[in-house]
Design a protein around this motif. Structure first.
Motif, PDB file in Angstrom:
ATOM      1  N   ILE A  12       0.859  -1.184   0.000  1.00 46.07           N
ATOM      2  CA  ILE A  12       0.000   0.000   0.000  1.00 46.07           C
ATOM      3  C   ILE A  12       0.894   1.232   0.000  1.00 46.07           C
ATOM      4  O   ILE A  12       1.642   1.476   0.959  1.00 46.07           O
ATOM      5  N   PHE A  13       0.839   2.023  -1.070  1.00 49.00           N
ATOM      6  CA  PHE A  13       1.658   3.221  -1.218  1.00 49.00           C
ATOM      7  C   PHE A  13       0.762   4.439  -0.992  1.00 49.00           C
ATOM      8  O   PHE A  13      -0.179   4.668  -1.753  1.00 49.00           O
ATOM      9  N   CYS A  14       1.033   5.192   0.062  1.00 45.59           N
ATOM     10  CA  CYS A  14       0.158   6.288   0.488  1.00 45.59           C
ATOM     11  C   CYS A  14       0.730   7.617   0.011  1.00 45.59           C
ATOM     12  O   CYS A  14       1.785   8.055   0.477  1.00 45.59           O
ATOM     13  N   SER A  15       0.025   8.271  -0.906  1.00 44.17           N
ATOM     14  CA  SER A  15       0.521   9.517  -1.483  1.00 44.17           C
ATOM     15  C   SER A  15      -0.125  10.758  -0.888  1.00 44.17           C
ATOM     16  O   SER A  15       0.192  11.880  -1.293  1.00 44.17           O
ATOM     17  N   GLY A  16      -1.024  10.596   0.087  1.00 45.20           N
ATOM     18  CA  GLY A  16      -1.722  11.745   0.662  1.00 45.20           C
ATOM     19  C   GLY A  16      -1.057  12.317   1.897  1.00 45.20           C
ATOM     20  O   GLY A  16      -0.082  11.779   2.422  1.00 45.20           O
ATOM     21  N   GLU A  17      -1.620  13.427   2.373  1.00 42.11           N
ATOM     22  CA  GLU A  17      -1.086  14.132   3.529  1.00 42.11           C
ATOM     23  C   GLU A  17      -1.394  13.368   4.822  1.00 42.11           C
ATOM     24  O   GLU A  17      -2.400  12.660   4.910  1.00 42.11           O
ATOM     25  N   ILE A  18      -0.533  13.540   5.815  1.00 40.19           N
ATOM     26  CA  ILE A  18      -0.733  12.936   7.136  1.00 40.19           C
ATOM     27  C   ILE A  18      -0.765  14.044   8.193  1.00 40.19           C
ATOM     28  O   ILE A  18      -0.234  15.137   7.965  1.00 40.19           O
ATOM     29  N   PRO A  19      -1.372  13.797   9.364  1.00 34.93           N
ATOM     30  CA  PRO A  19      -1.563  14.865  10.358  1.00 34.93           C
ATOM     31  C   PRO A  19      -0.296  15.588  10.784  1.00 34.93           C
ATOM     32  O   PRO A  19      -0.298  16.811  10.966  1.00 34.93           O
ATOM     33  N   ARG A  20       0.819  14.858  10.951  1.00 34.24           N
ATOM     34  CA  ARG A  20       2.047  15.499  11.420  1.00 34.24           C
ATOM     35  C   ARG A  20       2.535  16.569  10.447  1.00 34.24           C
ATOM     36  O   ARG A  20       3.117  17.580  10.861  1.00 34.24           O
ATOM     37  N   LEU A  21       2.288  16.372   9.146  1.00 33.87           N
ATOM     38  CA  LEU A  21       2.765  17.307   8.131  1.00 33.87           C
ATOM     39  C   LEU A  21       1.679  18.249   7.626  1.00 33.87           C
ATOM     40  O   LEU A  21       1.979  19.165   6.848  1.00 33.87           O
ATOM     41  N   GLN A  22       0.445  18.031   8.047  1.00 36.55           N
ATOM     42  CA  GLN A  22      -0.671  18.836   7.559  1.00 36.55           C
ATOM     43  C   GLN A  22      -1.376  19.584   8.685  1.00 36.55           C
ATOM     44  O   GLN A  22      -1.481  20.814   8.670  1.00 36.55           O
ATOM     45  N   ILE A  23      -1.851  18.848   9.685  1.00 37.55           N
ATOM     46  CA  ILE A  23      -2.628  19.472  10.754  1.00 37.55           C
ATOM     47  C   ILE A  23      -1.735  20.210  11.751  1.00 37.55           C
ATOM     48  O   ILE A  23      -2.007  21.356  12.117  1.00 37.55           O
ATOM     49  N   ALA A  24      -0.640  19.570  12.182  1.00 36.19           N
ATOM     50  CA  ALA A  24       0.215  20.182  13.214  1.00 36.19           C
ATOM     51  C   ALA A  24       0.772  21.535  12.789  1.00 36.19           C
ATOM     52  O   ALA A  24       0.665  22.519  13.545  1.00 36.19           O
ATOM     53  N   PRO A  25       1.384  21.683  11.594  1.00 41.45           N
ATOM     54  CA  PRO A  25       1.910  22.999  11.227  1.00 41.45           C
ATOM     55  C   PRO A  25       0.821  24.038  11.015  1.00 41.45           C
ATOM     56  O   PRO A  25       1.037  25.233  11.239  1.00 41.45           O
ATOM     57  N   ALA A  26      -0.369  23.608  10.576  1.00 37.95           N
ATOM     58  CA  ALA A  26      -1.475  24.553  10.427  1.00 37.95           C
ATOM     59  C   ALA A  26      -1.920  25.083  11.788  1.00 37.95           C
ATOM     60  O   ALA A  26      -2.175  26.285  11.951  1.00 37.95           O
ATOM     61  N   LEU A  27      -2.023  24.191  12.777  1.00 36.03           N
ATOM     62  CA  LEU A  27      -2.389  24.644  14.125  1.00 36.03           C
ATOM     63  C   LEU A  27      -1.348  25.604  14.684  1.00 36.03           C
ATOM     64  O   LEU A  27      -1.693  26.599  15.355  1.00 36.03           O
ATOM     65  N   ALA A  28      -0.071  25.338  14.402  1.00 34.96           N
ATOM     66  CA  ALA A  28       0.978  26.245  14.859  1.00 34.96           C
ATOM     67  C   ALA A  28       0.831  27.611  14.206  1.00 34.96           C
ATOM     68  O   ALA A  28       0.963  28.655  14.867  1.00 34.96           O
ATOM     69  N   TRP A  29       0.541  27.645  12.905  1.00 34.87           N
ATOM     70  CA  TRP A  29       0.368  28.922  12.194  1.00 34.87           C
ATOM     71  C   TRP A  29      -0.843  29.675  12.739  1.00 34.87           C
ATOM     72  O   TRP A  29      -0.781  30.900  12.976  1.00 34.87           O
ATOM     73  N   LEU A  30      -1.947  28.986  12.938  1.00 33.79           N
ATOM     74  CA  LEU A  30      -3.163  29.631  13.422  1.00 33.79           C
ATOM     75  C   LEU A  30      -3.005  30.121  14.860  1.00 33.79           C
ATOM     76  O   LEU A  30      -3.577  31.145  15.248  1.00 33.79           O
ATOM     77  N   ARG A  31      -2.209  29.435  15.666  1.00 30.95           N
ATOM     78  CA  ARG A  31      -1.890  29.919  17.011  1.00 30.95           C
ATOM     79  C   ARG A  31      -1.097  31.221  16.937  1.00 30.95           C
ATOM     80  O   ARG A  31      -1.441  32.225  17.596  1.00 30.95           O
TER      81      ARG A  31
END
Length: 357
Positions: A122-141
């Protein structure tokens, strides 16, 4: 179905089951997924197909219950009718397909998801939380002062496991998760919005799919919550903005590796080719659909790199495999791809990109 082009050898097609949602909460972007998969196949066939084999697509409804999708794929594989699997579908469908596909044919799973997939092939080409959600939360903070969050999601594996990851990110970033609630897929969003309202947060993290996110946005705006808190979603695209309505998407931030409004040569070329094939009335190009383009090209380029379209040879060369496409550079570390993620804010029925995370 076969899709266009001339290749060197028509004797043996390379057949891909594209598992995409044709109904259910994610069904509203199914037509876009199918249309861009046709573009990817058309482009591959205009060159040399995959190792000289014509690319053909078998559309499988990924919006059906996971067990039904797995049964359909089992039939196709057992009958020798497909050589690979790809497409946008939710994680509960992936979990049902994994035992069916394991060790038999390559599987490029394209959506953003909760991360951690390690089952062979299974080759996963999509975004994962560590690289997508975490930096966004840091920016919004840092830029919006959003420190107190409510997590609102659909009740299945991606939202649940991503919610657990968010609790870890909150500890790392000095944020507070004031509440967390999940609703049945396709269920009533009013109760979920009421819980958000009662929590009195700076923002709500939406882990909702398709039409569920649309209904949440509408209910959110009816209560006037968009006036006093922001929303952040890792899964929001142009069809969902249109269905939500302009007034229901104010103060809505989205993180993704691809947006139709990306201003770079590769993304703009993709849009031109898409409209060139399907015309100006084509289903809207969006990040969910574009992931299907990534999935087909991932499979094709892995096969070229391996010199074989068989799973063992492709799995042996995936680690360190990289390519350049509409998202920029995509590089695989083991079975998981990494790519740049952008933060955007909804502006009417489109997205304004404000940062690269």
């Amino acid at each position: 179905m076969a899709v266009g082009g001339t290749v060197r050898d028509h004797r043996d097609a390379w057949r891909v089951a594209m598992v995409i949602p044709l109904h259910g909460p994610a069904g509203l972007f199914g037509p876009s997924c199918e249309a861009i998969a046709e573009l990817a196949a058309h482009e591959l066939n205009a060159e040399s197909g995959v190792l000289g084999r014509e690319v053909t697509l078998e559309i499988v409804d990924g919006g059906a219950p996971p067990g039904i999708v797995a049964t359909r794929l089992t039939e196709l594989i057992t009958a020798g009718q497909v050589d690979a699997v790809s497409g946008w579908h939710i994680s509960s469908v992936r979990n049902a397909l994994a035992p069916v596909v394991a060790g038999r044919i390559p599987y490029a799973y394209t959506p953003l998801y909760e991360g951690g997939e390690r089952r062979p092939g299974i080759f996963c080409s999509g975004e994962i939380p560590r690289l997508q959600i975490a930096p966004a939360l840091a920016w919004l903070r840092t830029n919006m002062g959003a420190r107190r969050w409510f997590v609102a999601g659909d009740d299945y594996v991606w939202p649940r496991e991503s919610g657990a990851a968010v609790r870890q990110f909150a500890r790392e970033l000095g944020l507070h998760v004031a509440g967390e609630a999940y609703a049945e897929l396709g269920g009533d969003m009013a109760e979920l919005v009421a819980k958000v309202d009662a929590a009195r947060c700076d923002g709500v993290l939406m882990l909702l799919v398709g039409q569920d996110a649309v209904e949440f946005n509408r209910q959110f705006a009816r209560r006037g919550l968009h006036e006093r808190m922001l929303r952040f979603s890792p899964l929001m695209e142009e069809n969902m903005l249109l269905a939500s309505g302009c007034q229901a998407t104010r103060n809505l931030f989205v993180a993704a590796a691809y947006f139709r409004s990306l201003v770079n040569a590769d993304a703009m070329d993709l849009l031109d080719r898409y409209v060139g094939l399907h015309g100006p009335d084509a289903p809207p190009l969006n990040n969910a659909a574009e992931s299907c383009y990534e999935g087909l090209h991932t499979l094709a380029m892995l096969a070229e790199r391996a010199g074989s379209a068989r799973l063992p040879e492709m799995a042996a060369v995936v680690d360190g495999f990289a390519y350049h496409g509409p998202r920029g550079t995509v590089e695989f570390h083991g079975q998981q791809a990494a790519q740049h993620v952008h933060l955007a804010v909804a502006d009417g029925y489109d997205f304004d990109i404000i940062a690269r995370l």
